[in-house]
Design an enzyme around this catalytic site. Structure first.
Site, PDB file in Angstrom:
ATOM      1  CG  ASN A 233      -1.854   1.040   1.392  1.00 32.03           C
ATOM      2  OD1 ASN A 233      -1.784   2.026   0.663  1.00 32.03           O
ATOM      3  ND2 ASN A 233      -2.779   0.896   2.328  1.00 32.03           N
TER       4      ASN A 233
ATOM      5  CE  LYS B 222      -1.294   1.788   6.656  1.00 26.71           C
ATOM      6  NZ  LYS B 222      -2.747   1.833   6.688  1.00 26.71           N
TER       7      LYS B 222
ATOM      8  NE  ARG C 291      -5.874   2.227  -0.226  1.00 29.34           N
ATOM      9  CZ  ARG C 291      -6.089   2.906   0.886  1.00 29.34           C
ATOM     10  NH1 ARG C 291      -5.272   2.795   1.898  1.00 29.34           N
ATOM     11  NH2 ARG C 291      -7.139   3.685   0.982  1.00 29.34           N
TER      12      ARG C 291
ATOM     13  CG  HIS D  41     -11.559   5.861   2.571  1.00 32.16           C
ATOM     14  ND1 HIS D  41     -12.034   7.088   2.983  1.00 32.16           N
ATOM     15  CD2 HIS D  41     -10.234   5.891   2.805  1.00 32.16           C
ATOM     16  CE1 HIS D  41     -11.036   7.828   3.455  1.00 32.16           C
ATOM     17  NE2 HIS D  41      -9.926   7.116   3.350  1.00 32.16           N
TER      18      HIS D  41
ATOM     19  CG  HIS E 123     -12.408   4.945   6.540  1.00 31.03           C
ATOM     20  ND1 HIS E 123     -11.861   3.687   6.493  1.00 31.03           N
ATOM     21  CD2 HIS E 123     -11.358   5.792   6.616  1.00 31.03           C
ATOM     22  CE1 HIS E 123     -10.546   3.779   6.536  1.00 31.03           C
ATOM     23  NE2 HIS E 123     -10.216   5.052   6.604  1.00 31.03           N
ATOM     24  CG  LEU E 124     -15.208   8.866  11.152  1.00 29.13           C
ATOM     25  CD1 LEU E 124     -15.892   9.264  12.461  1.00 29.13           C
ATOM     26  CD2 LEU E 124     -15.570   9.832  10.033  1.00 29.13           C
TER      27      LEU E 124
ATOM     28  N   GLY F  54      -7.545  10.338   6.586  1.00 33.16           N
ATOM     29  CA  GLY F  54      -8.504  10.542   5.502  1.00 33.16           C
ATOM     30  C   GLY F  54      -9.867  10.122   6.033  1.00 33.16           C
TER      31      GLY F  54
ATOM     32  NE  ARG G 160      -6.642  13.815   2.167  1.00 31.31           N
ATOM     33  CZ  ARG G 160      -6.933  12.523   2.021  1.00 31.31           C
ATOM     34  NH1 ARG G 160      -7.861  12.141   1.163  1.00 31.31           N
ATOM     35  NH2 ARG G 160      -6.299  11.607   2.723  1.00 31.31           N
TER      36      ARG G 160
ATOM     37  CG  ASP H 258      -2.813  12.797  16.043  1.00 27.98           C
ATOM     38  OD1 ASP H 258      -3.595  12.539  16.980  1.00 27.98           O
ATOM     39  OD2 ASP H 258      -2.065  11.960  15.528  1.00 27.98           O
ATOM     40  CG  MET H 259      -9.792  13.218  16.956  1.00 28.54           C
ATOM     41  SD  MET H 259     -10.542  14.881  16.806  1.00 28.54           S
ATOM     42  CE  MET H 259     -11.401  14.729  15.247  1.00 28.54           C
TER      43      MET H 259
ATOM     44  CB  ILE I 232     -11.193   9.416  14.340  1.00 26.17           C
ATOM     45  CG1 ILE I 232      -9.925  10.231  14.075  1.00 26.17           C
ATOM     46  CG2 ILE I 232     -12.184  10.199  15.192  1.00 26.17           C
ATOM     47  CD1 ILE I 232     -10.136  11.474  13.201  1.00 26.17           C
ATOM     48  N   GLY I 233     -12.716   6.680  14.281  1.00 22.98           N
ATOM     49  CA  GLY I 233     -13.974   5.952  14.474  1.00 22.98           C
ATOM     50  C   GLY I 233     -13.828   4.747  15.393  1.00 22.98           C
TER      51      GLY I 233
ATOM     52  CD  GLU J   7      -7.846   0.876   4.076  1.00 23.37           C
ATOM     53  OE1 GLU J   7      -6.739   1.050   4.618  1.00 23.37           O
ATOM     54  OE2 GLU J   7      -8.543   1.811   3.660  1.00 23.37           O
TER      55      GLU J   7
HETATM   56  P1  AMP Z   1      -5.866   6.453  10.525  1.00 22.82           P
HETATM   57  O1  AMP Z   1      -5.572   7.363   9.361  1.00 22.82           O
HETATM   58  O2  AMP Z   1      -7.024   5.542  10.287  1.00 22.82           O
HETATM   59  O3  AMP Z   1      -4.651   5.752  11.048  1.00 22.82           O
HETATM   60  O4  AMP Z   1      -6.350   7.413  11.738  1.00 22.82           O
HETATM   61  C1  AMP Z   1      -5.526   8.422  12.252  1.00 22.82           C
HETATM   62  C2  AMP Z   1      -6.366   9.323  13.158  1.00 22.82           C
HETATM   63  O5  AMP Z   1      -6.925   8.532  14.227  1.00 22.82           O
HETATM   64  C3  AMP Z   1      -5.562  10.439  13.819  1.00 22.82           C
HETATM   65  O6  AMP Z   1      -6.289  11.653  13.757  1.00 22.82           O
HETATM   66  C4  AMP Z   1      -5.467   9.974  15.258  1.00 22.82           C
HETATM   67  O7  AMP Z   1      -5.373  11.040  16.157  1.00 22.82           O
HETATM   68  C5  AMP Z   1      -6.796   9.272  15.431  1.00 22.82           C
HETATM   69  N1  AMP Z   1      -6.796   8.413  16.618  1.00 22.82           N
HETATM   70  C6  AMP Z   1      -6.116   7.261  16.819  1.00 22.82           C
HETATM   71  N2  AMP Z   1      -6.332   6.804  18.079  1.00 22.82           N
HETATM   72  C7  AMP Z   1      -7.177   7.687  18.681  1.00 22.82           C
HETATM   73  C8  AMP Z   1      -7.784   7.787  19.977  1.00 22.82           C
HETATM   74  N3  AMP Z   1      -7.556   6.867  20.923  1.00 22.82           N
HETATM   75  N4  AMP Z   1      -8.602   8.846  20.215  1.00 22.82           N
HETATM   76  C9  AMP Z   1      -8.827   9.773  19.266  1.00 22.82           C
HETATM   77  N5  AMP Z   1      -8.295   9.733  18.039  1.00 22.82           N
HETATM   78  C10 AMP Z   1      -7.482   8.717  17.736  1.00 22.82           C
END
Ligand code: AMP
Length: 400
Positions: A13, A20, A94, A182, A209-210, A213, A242, A284-285, A330-331, A380
């Site tokens: 990927n 990845k 991918r 996605h 899918h949060l 992206g 984005r 970053d959330m 995030i989700g 994925e």
């Molecule tokens: P991904 O692109 O699917 O790897 O997701 C990355 C996002 O998930 C980033 O914004 C991370 O901050 C968020 N994330 C991962 N773990 C947590 C958590 N425990 N609480 C809140 N956000 C998270």
């Protein structure tokens, strides 16, 4: 090389500066996962065993992260050292864009690579890197079956009204369409629903899918009928960097009044907007959730609000709602975001039970709620591995 000979399947990927990888046995058990980061820069490789523990790379192993070829060669050196005698029967890739014609994965042969290269203008930030990964894998494993799995393919079932823009028809014919992305993640979730929640899988489900992206997809009977992403991976929800949905008039304004050219606008919309641009702090959330600045709070508010808006819109496309699934970093992990999305969506039947939500699901809606809400980790890589194994086995049957 034959998959039945106990030989492995490699999944790749390739992003703009990352690679990845997944290594699977012929029976599709995970042997290792890995991530090369910062290709073209400092570069690093982390490989993990099936239980998630980090594998120690051989001491003094030569590494090269200058480009995708170097990164793949580095990964292979590490895998050969860690799994002596490993044979790769097939490599699954991918590929972000399959264009209007690909409804599923394909074996890379004949002019397939040239046809995928012709789609580069549709996904200039991703497709060239995906194809670089394929070329590197072909030269590393000339005898292996190479398979391309497309992020767009799962959405090719969309009806015309969800596939088009209101532009003159000639643009649609040229490929200016709502593709949606996605798709590998949504295919995984659709399969997980069919296996573990078969009644729900036949109904109307919205998957969110949060991750860095982010997009949402409306599933009816396991098939995609609408998605928040469109022509590019910019549309729909705001993301890490984005912008998400944007009035095209803003782009005209940026060109005419701010004097920005296509490259400057691309940089703004793909890399400097979204959660990062709004908060001025981070994409970053976790960082935003931990921050007490007004701008971080507003960025999260906007993220949640846009998810709620899309829930309403996709429920309209489905003519009702039976389930909601959260996935992506995030989700899967943020109970706060899940709870906040559900707040105020009771009119649609969406409720989240605090204790179930705190336990991270999988079911996070209360017993007997009209809409079943789930949090499920997506995967994925296994979708790519399954498709690759199936096409490689088909190829062997044809050759037998
Ligand atoms: P991904 O692109 O699917 O790897 O997701 C990355 C996002 O998930 C980033 O914004 C991370 O901050 C968020 N994330 C991962 N773990 C947590 C958590 N425990 N609480 C809140 N956000 C998270």
């Amino acid at each position: 090389m034959r998959a039945e000979d106990g030989q492995a399947i490699l999944t790749l990927n390739a992003g703009s500066s990352s690679l990845k990888i997944g290594l699977f046995s012929a029976a599709l058990g995970v042997m290792a996962t890995g991530l090369v980061d910062r290709i073209g820069g400092e570069g690093s490789l982390v490989l993990r065993a099936d239980d998630g523990t980090a594998l120690t790379l051989p001491e003094g192993m030569r590494t090269d992260f200058a480009d995708h070829d170097g990164a793949l060669a580095t990964v292979l050196r590490a895998l050969e050292a860690l799994f002596p005698g490993l044979g790769i029967a097939a490599v699954g890739h991918r590929v972000v864009h399959g264009g209007p014609d690909h409804h599923g994965p394909i074996v890379i042969e004949g002019d397939a690579l040239a046809r995928l290269a012709a789609l580069e203008p549709f996904a200039p930030l991703h497709q060239p890197h995906n194809l670089a990964g394929i070329r590197a894998a072909i030269s590393a494993f000339p005898a292996a079956v190479q398979v391309a799995c497309f992020d767009t393919a799962f959405h090719r079932s969309h009806p015309f009204v969800n596939d088009t823009f209101a532009l003159p028809r000639a643009f649609y014919e040229k490929g200016v369409r709502r593709y949606g992305f996605h798709g590998l993640s949504y295919e995984f979730i659709s399969g997980a629903l069919a296996r573990d929640w078969p009644a729900l899988a036949q109904g109307r489900v919205i998957v969110a899918h949060l991750g860095n992206g982010a997009s949402m997809c409306a599933l009816r009977d396991g098939r995609s009928v609408a998605s928040t992403m469109g022509f590019s991976a910019l549309d729909g929800l705001p993301m890490g960097t984005r912008c998400g949905q944007l009035d095209p008039g803003v782009v005209l304004y940026l060109m005419a009044q701010e004097g920005m050219d296509a490259a400057a606008i691309e940089d703004l919309l793909y890399r400097r907007s979204g959660l990062l641009g709004m908060s001025g702090l981070s994409n970053d959330m976790r960082t935003l959730e931990a921050s007490d600045t007004e701008a971080a709070r507003e960025a999260i508010d906007y993220f949640v609000f846009r998810i709620q808006r899309e829930l309403g819109g996709l429920a309209a496309a489905l003519r009702g709602l039976d389930g909601v699934v959260f996935c992506g970093g995030i989700g899967e992990n943020s109970r706060t975001i899940r709870a906040r999305v559900a707040e105020g969506m009771g009119w649609l039947g969406v409720h989240v039970d605090p204790a179930r939500n705190a336990a991270n699901g999988p079911v996070i809606s209360p017993e007997g709620a009209p809409v079943t809400v789930l949090a499920i980790p997506t995967d994925e890589e296994i979708v790519i591995a399954r498709a690759t194994a199936a096409l490689a086995a088909h190829r062997e049957r044809l050759e037998a």
